[in-house]
Scaffold this active site. Structure first.
Site, PDB file in Angstrom:
ATOM      1  N   GLU A  47      22.707  48.344  35.883  1.00 22.54           N
ATOM      2  CA  GLU A  47      22.953  46.919  36.116  1.00 22.54           C
ATOM      3  C   GLU A  47      22.171  46.056  35.124  1.00 22.54           C
ATOM      4  OE1 GLU A  47      25.117  45.432  38.184  1.00 22.54           O
ATOM      5  OE2 GLU A  47      25.829  47.462  38.604  1.00 22.54           O
ATOM      6  N   CYS A 203      41.212  40.809  34.671  1.00 17.87           N
ATOM      7  CA  CYS A 203      41.124  39.346  34.611  1.00 17.87           C
ATOM      8  C   CYS A 203      40.135  38.940  33.515  1.00 17.87           C
ATOM      9  CB  CYS A 203      40.696  38.794  35.969  1.00 17.87           C
ATOM     10  SG  CYS A 203      40.896  37.005  36.138  1.00 17.87           S
ATOM     11  N   CYS A 210      47.644  40.129  33.963  1.00 20.61           N
ATOM     12  CA  CYS A 210      48.035  39.639  35.287  1.00 20.61           C
ATOM     13  C   CYS A 210      49.091  40.524  35.945  1.00 20.61           C
ATOM     14  CB  CYS A 210      48.559  38.214  35.180  1.00 20.61           C
ATOM     15  SG  CYS A 210      47.308  37.024  34.617  1.00 20.61           S
ATOM     16  N   CYS A 213      47.351  43.050  38.173  1.00 18.28           N
ATOM     17  CA  CYS A 213      46.258  42.549  39.001  1.00 18.28           C
ATOM     18  C   CYS A 213      46.605  42.734  40.483  1.00 18.28           C
ATOM     19  CB  CYS A 213      45.995  41.082  38.708  1.00 18.28           C
ATOM     20  SG  CYS A 213      44.696  40.368  39.742  1.00 18.28           S
ATOM     21  N   CYS A 219      47.268  34.242  43.515  1.00 16.89           N
ATOM     22  CA  CYS A 219      46.361  33.647  42.528  1.00 16.89           C
ATOM     23  C   CYS A 219      46.882  32.259  42.163  1.00 16.89           C
ATOM     24  CB  CYS A 219      46.272  34.531  41.286  1.00 16.89           C
ATOM     25  SG  CYS A 219      45.314  33.800  39.941  1.00 16.89           S
TER      26      CYS A 219
END
Length: 356
Positions: A47, A203, A210, A213, A219
């Site tokens: 991370e 995205c 898209c 997605c 959306c």
């Protein structure tokens, strides 16, 4: 904001069926794969490394880092120079300083046992709210939201949230939304990874995919043809520019490196001595080191960008004829070029030395 009740379920299903399962730190890989891990230490490293750095760049650094520092005790007991050397090239070196400091804190305050709850994790150096939540979700299924840059983009587009996501008002709206969308605890790890993957691979900022997605049907940005508008970018401002001359002192096939202060740009790294552009390198050698030197040629300038300013380095070769013993201090070291390249160097200095 109208929130679909199955938003999280769609993200989880997509993550389990189609998202990335090959990363060496993942917890949501298919059962039995060697990448399965719940080790908060490895999750934490990934991370931190992934902050402002692409996955493809991070993977080899991560693998080398855990090979050298396999657990938090090994990292805490290592010299900071060794940590910085392993980090060299990843940039944003404050992250490496925070890693080392956090490992030492874990050893001192938690007996070497890596915390797994978000509240405790957020008290460690370099761990903010999102990073703490991600570690807690992946290591113990804690039901808490993340909101990194990729997730902000997904949510801002999906709910057509206006404004720059980094502003406090917009960020507060996004946190409220992120909390409201959380799935049951049993799905939190897959959902968290899925949201990261959705922002990183589907995205995307430019040319989003898209058509594949999982949350495209509701959306709002897609419905209103506003994908290219949302989220709003950071307000533009011109970056200040700085310029310094870096001196490449050379003596018998060796190069002089200078240890930078622990705080500030390239803190704790080895670099080249710097002077102002209109300062005299020969006079600097005499005054600083009582050394006799001949100024050589100027090399090609190097441009380097930071978050808050742009830096131009003007390298100049300096041949040293006499170097007094009293100038030998822990702040300076003479190394061959190959040995110097093994040290913890800023990226533009490493680039310069490789070009010699």
């Amino acid at each position: 904001m109208k929130i679909s009740s199955d938003f999280a379920a769609r993200v989880v299903a997509c993550q389990r069926d189609h998202a990335r399962h090959y990363l060496p730190w993942q917890t949501c890989a298919p059962q039995g794969r060697p990448t399965d891990t719940r080790d908060p230490y490895r999750i934490w490293l990934s991370e931190i490394m992934l902050q402002q750095t692409q996955v493809a760049t991070v993977i080899p650094y991560f693998e080398r880092f855990v090979a050298k520092f396999p657990d938090v005790r090994a990292l805490a007991s290592a010299a900071l120079d060794d940590v910085l050397a392993s980090w060299s090239g990843l940039g944003y070196y404050r992250r490496a300083h925070h890693l080392h400091a956090a490992a030492q804190r874990i050893l001192a305050d938690h007996g070497g046992e890596f915390p797994r709850d978000a509240a405790t994790l957020a008290t460690l150096p370099g761990i903010g709210r999102t990073t703490a939540a991600a570690i807690a979700a992946f290591s113990r299924d804690e039901r808490t939201a993340i909101l990194d840059g990729n997730v902000k983009r997904v949510l801002a587009r999906h709910q057509a949230i206006e404004g720059f996501p980094g502003s406090p008002i917009v960020a507060a709206k996004l946190w409220t939304l992120a909390d409201a969308l959380l799935p049951p605890r049993s799905d939190i790890a897959a959902y968290t990874q899925g949201m990261m993957d959705l922002g990183a691979t589907v995205c995307t900022r430019a040319n989003p995919r898209c058509d594949i997605c999982p949350v495209k049907r509701d959306c709002l940005a897609r419905r209103d043809n506003r994908i290219g508008e949302l989220p709003l970018p950071r307000p533009k401002k011109s970056l200040p520019r700085r310029a310094v001359r870096v001196l490449l002192f050379e003596r018998g096939g060796e190069i002089l490196l200078e240890k930078r202060p622990p705080i500030g740009i390239w803190g704790g790294l080895w670099s080249l001595p710097e002077i102002a552009l209109d300062d005299d390198a020969r006079a600097f050698a005499r005054v600083r080191f009582d050394a006799d030197a001949t100024v050589g040629i100027e090399l090609t300038p190097i441009e380097h960008g930071f978050t808050h300013f742009a830096l131009t380095l003007y390298p100049q070769r300096v041949d040293v004829a006499r170097w007094p013993l009293r100038a030998e201090t822990p702040q300076y070291v003479w190394l061959s070029r190959d040995d110097a390249l093994q040290a913890a160097l800023p990226a533009p200095i490493r680039k310069l030395l490789r070009s010699l």
